[in-house]
Motif scaffolding. Structure first.
Motif, PDB file in Angstrom:
ATOM      1  N   LYS A  33      -6.124 -31.235  -9.176  1.00 43.59           N
ATOM      2  CA  LYS A  33      -5.097 -31.592  -8.416  1.00 43.59           C
ATOM      3  C   LYS A  33      -4.573 -32.399  -8.417  1.00 43.59           C
ATOM      4  O   LYS A  33      -3.151 -33.336  -7.476  1.00 43.59           O
ATOM      5  CB  LYS A  33      -4.273 -29.991  -7.575  1.00 43.59           C
ATOM      6  N   ILE A  34      -5.459 -33.523  -8.468  1.00 39.26           N
ATOM      7  CA  ILE A  34      -4.918 -34.843  -7.317  1.00 39.26           C
ATOM      8  C   ILE A  34      -3.838 -35.479  -8.721  1.00 39.26           C
ATOM      9  O   ILE A  34      -4.367 -35.307  -9.758  1.00 39.26           O
ATOM     10  CB  ILE A  34      -6.467 -35.994  -7.190  1.00 39.26           C
ATOM     11  N   GLN A  35      -3.552 -36.247  -8.097  1.00 34.04           N
ATOM     12  CA  GLN A  35      -2.233 -37.342  -9.491  1.00 34.04           C
ATOM     13  C   GLN A  35      -2.637 -38.426  -9.097  1.00 34.04           C
ATOM     14  O   GLN A  35      -1.501 -39.079  -7.953  1.00 34.04           O
ATOM     15  CB  GLN A  35      -1.442 -36.240  -9.808  1.00 34.04           C
ATOM     16  N   LEU A  36      -3.581 -38.923  -9.398  1.00 33.87           N
ATOM     17  CA  LEU A  36      -3.259 -40.958  -9.322  1.00 33.87           C
ATOM     18  C   LEU A  36      -1.917 -41.120  -9.377  1.00 33.87           C
ATOM     19  O   LEU A  36      -1.665 -41.851  -8.679  1.00 33.87           O
ATOM     20  CB  LEU A  36      -4.671 -41.401  -9.522  1.00 33.87           C
ATOM     21  N   LYS A  37      -1.368 -41.070 -10.493  1.00 33.75           N
ATOM     22  CA  LYS A  37      -0.153 -41.686 -10.574  1.00 33.75           C
ATOM     23  C   LYS A  37       1.025 -41.547  -8.848  1.00 33.75           C
ATOM     24  O   LYS A  37       1.653 -42.764  -8.796  1.00 33.75           O
ATOM     25  CB  LYS A  37       0.306 -41.368 -11.535  1.00 33.75           C
ATOM     26  N   SER A  38       1.185 -40.112  -8.763  1.00 36.79           N
ATOM     27  CA  SER A  38       1.526 -40.219  -7.789  1.00 36.79           C
ATOM     28  C   SER A  38       1.200 -41.023  -6.118  1.00 36.79           C
ATOM     29  O   SER A  38       2.061 -41.254  -5.946  1.00 36.79           O
ATOM     30  CB  SER A  38       1.710 -38.378  -7.832  1.00 36.79           C
ATOM     31  N   ALA A  40      -0.164 -43.651  -6.026  1.00 36.96           N
ATOM     32  CA  ALA A  40       0.023 -45.040  -6.379  1.00 36.96           C
ATOM     33  C   ALA A  40       1.927 -44.883  -5.976  1.00 36.96           C
ATOM     34  O   ALA A  40       1.899 -45.868  -4.913  1.00 36.96           O
ATOM     35  CB  ALA A  40      -0.437 -45.631  -7.820  1.00 36.96           C
ATOM     36  N   GLU A  41       2.273 -44.107  -5.892  1.00 33.07           N
ATOM     37  CA  GLU A  41       4.008 -43.888  -5.933  1.00 33.07           C
ATOM     38  C   GLU A  41       4.272 -44.116  -4.679  1.00 33.07           C
ATOM     39  O   GLU A  41       4.715 -44.671  -3.820  1.00 33.07           O
ATOM     40  CB  GLU A  41       4.421 -43.220  -7.241  1.00 33.07           C
ATOM     41  N   GLU A  42       3.499 -43.004  -4.206  1.00 32.56           N
ATOM     42  CA  GLU A  42       3.899 -42.707  -3.141  1.00 32.56           C
ATOM     43  C   GLU A  42       3.043 -44.443  -1.413  1.00 32.56           C
ATOM     44  O   GLU A  42       3.610 -44.423  -1.213  1.00 32.56           O
ATOM     45  CB  GLU A  42       2.624 -41.635  -2.612  1.00 32.56           C
ATOM     46  N   MET A  43       1.991 -44.710  -2.389  1.00 30.30           N
ATOM     47  CA  MET A  43       1.926 -46.006  -1.618  1.00 30.30           C
ATOM     48  C   MET A  43       2.581 -46.853  -1.676  1.00 30.30           C
ATOM     49  O   MET A  43       3.190 -47.726  -0.348  1.00 30.30           O
ATOM     50  CB  MET A  43       0.714 -46.216  -2.420  1.00 30.30           C
ATOM     51  N   GLN A  44       3.100 -47.375  -2.575  1.00 29.85           N
ATOM     52  CA  GLN A  44       4.061 -48.247  -3.251  1.00 29.85           C
ATOM     53  C   GLN A  44       5.498 -48.155  -1.737  1.00 29.85           C
ATOM     54  O   GLN A  44       5.920 -48.646  -1.128  1.00 29.85           O
ATOM     55  CB  GLN A  44       4.752 -48.371  -4.586  1.00 29.85           C
ATOM     56  N   ALA A  45       6.021 -46.433  -1.697  1.00 31.06           N
ATOM     57  CA  ALA A  45       6.950 -46.406  -1.554  1.00 31.06           C
ATOM     58  C   ALA A  45       6.714 -46.379   0.384  1.00 31.06           C
ATOM     59  O   ALA A  45       7.650 -46.700   0.997  1.00 31.06           O
ATOM     60  CB  ALA A  45       7.079 -44.584  -1.457  1.00 31.06           C
ATOM     61  N   ILE A  46       5.144 -45.795   0.633  1.00 28.40           N
ATOM     62  CA  ILE A  46       5.125 -46.293   2.572  1.00 28.40           C
ATOM     63  C   ILE A  46       5.395 -47.679   2.524  1.00 28.40           C
ATOM     64  O   ILE A  46       5.844 -48.729   3.646  1.00 28.40           O
ATOM     65  CB  ILE A  46       3.398 -46.016   1.884  1.00 28.40           C
ATOM     66  N   VAL A  95     -10.870 -44.827  -3.582  1.00 30.06           N
ATOM     67  CA  VAL A  95     -10.206 -43.492  -4.594  1.00 30.06           C
ATOM     68  C   VAL A  95     -10.116 -43.861  -5.672  1.00 30.06           C
ATOM     69  O   VAL A  95     -10.535 -43.831  -6.842  1.00 30.06           O
ATOM     70  CB  VAL A  95      -8.751 -42.820  -3.950  1.00 30.06           C
ATOM     71  N   GLY A  96      -9.362 -45.167  -5.992  1.00 32.15           N
ATOM     72  CA  GLY A  96      -8.902 -45.746  -7.511  1.00 32.15           C
ATOM     73  C   GLY A  96     -10.877 -46.075  -8.747  1.00 32.15           C
ATOM     74  O   GLY A  96     -10.148 -45.854  -8.900  1.00 32.15           O
ATOM     75  N   ARG A  97     -11.312 -46.820  -7.129  1.00 32.23           N
ATOM     76  CA  ARG A  97     -12.797 -47.061  -7.831  1.00 32.23           C
ATOM     77  C   ARG A  97     -13.755 -45.716  -8.289  1.00 32.23           C
ATOM     78  O   ARG A  97     -14.288 -45.955  -8.942  1.00 32.23           O
ATOM     79  CB  ARG A  97     -13.237 -48.239  -6.953  1.00 32.23           C
ATOM     80  N   ASN A  98     -13.556 -45.310  -6.870  1.00 28.64           N
ATOM     81  CA  ASN A  98     -14.162 -44.005  -7.415  1.00 28.64           C
ATOM     82  C   ASN A  98     -13.767 -43.031  -8.264  1.00 28.64           C
ATOM     83  O   ASN A  98     -14.847 -42.878  -9.594  1.00 28.64           O
ATOM     84  CB  ASN A  98     -14.301 -43.295  -6.147  1.00 28.64           C
ATOM     85  N   ALA A  99     -12.712 -43.288  -8.989  1.00 29.89           N
ATOM     86  CA  ALA A  99     -12.184 -42.544 -10.334  1.00 29.89           C
ATOM     87  C   ALA A  99     -12.477 -43.717 -11.093  1.00 29.89           C
ATOM     88  O   ALA A  99     -12.352 -42.408 -12.426  1.00 29.89           O
ATOM     89  CB  ALA A  99     -10.647 -42.278 -10.187  1.00 29.89           C
ATOM     90  N   ASP A 100     -12.550 -44.501 -11.422  1.00 35.71           N
ATOM     91  CA  ASP A 100     -13.469 -45.475 -12.136  1.00 35.71           C
ATOM     92  C   ASP A 100     -14.431 -44.857 -12.202  1.00 35.71           C
ATOM     93  O   ASP A 100     -14.762 -44.942 -13.624  1.00 35.71           O
ATOM     94  CB  ASP A 100     -12.660 -46.681 -11.769  1.00 35.71           C
TER      95      ASP A 100
END
Length: 168
Positions: A33-38, A40-46, A95-100
């Protein structure tokens, strides 16, 4: 018999401990259920949000003594928030590195096969594997019962079949 059924059958006979590998994936369904794109968008918003708060602090400097308590409170907040944002940014990078790494582990290109697809495929494999194992188990039970019934039937026929001495 499908390839999955065959795989389960071979594992059951050679390495039965591997049949419960799915128990190691306790969070697999939730991870789909994890959406990495979402994220990333939330990180940018923060990050943008904390920058806006810093700008507000700078703008409040011109307000004079009226906003002194506000500025003091906002400075404390920014100090705490920056630490938290740095922590969340670090976690997101991990998380990004682990996903890759997960995609690469399964022989996939992380660019062409995103994390969401990898986890969905893995979850589907686990479900199909478990279903095939359960079906193999049920089939073995049915065959066992049938063999017992056939054995009983043969024994009954052997007992009830009249011999030549009984006929005379």
């Amino acid at each position: 018999m499908t390839l999955m059924h065959y795989l389960c059958k071979v594992l059951a006979s050679k390495s039965p401990a591997l049949l419960d590998f799915h128990e190691d994936f306790v969070s697999l369904e939730a991870s789909t259920k994890i959406q990495l794109k979402s994220l990333a968008e939330e990180m940018q918003a923060i990050i943008k949000g904390i920058e806006k708060v810093k700008l507000e602090l700078g703008a409040s400097a011109n307000d004079g003594p009226v906003s002194e308590v506000f500025r003091k409170t906002l400075k404390a907040f920014i100090g705490t928030a920056e630490v938290e944002v740095a922590s969340v940014t670090n976690l997101y990078s991990t998380v990004g590195r682990n996903a890759d790494a997960l995609a690469l582990y399964f022989g996939e290109d992380p660019v062409r096969c995103p994390f969401e697809q990898v986890t969905a495929t893995l979850l589907n494999f686990v479900r199909l594997f478990r279903r095939a194992h359960e079906e193999n188990y049920k089939q073995a039970e049915l065959e066992k019962k049938k063999a017992e019934k056939d054995s009983e039937t043969k024994n009954e026929k052997g007992v009830n079949t009249p011999t030549k001495k009984n006929e005379e």
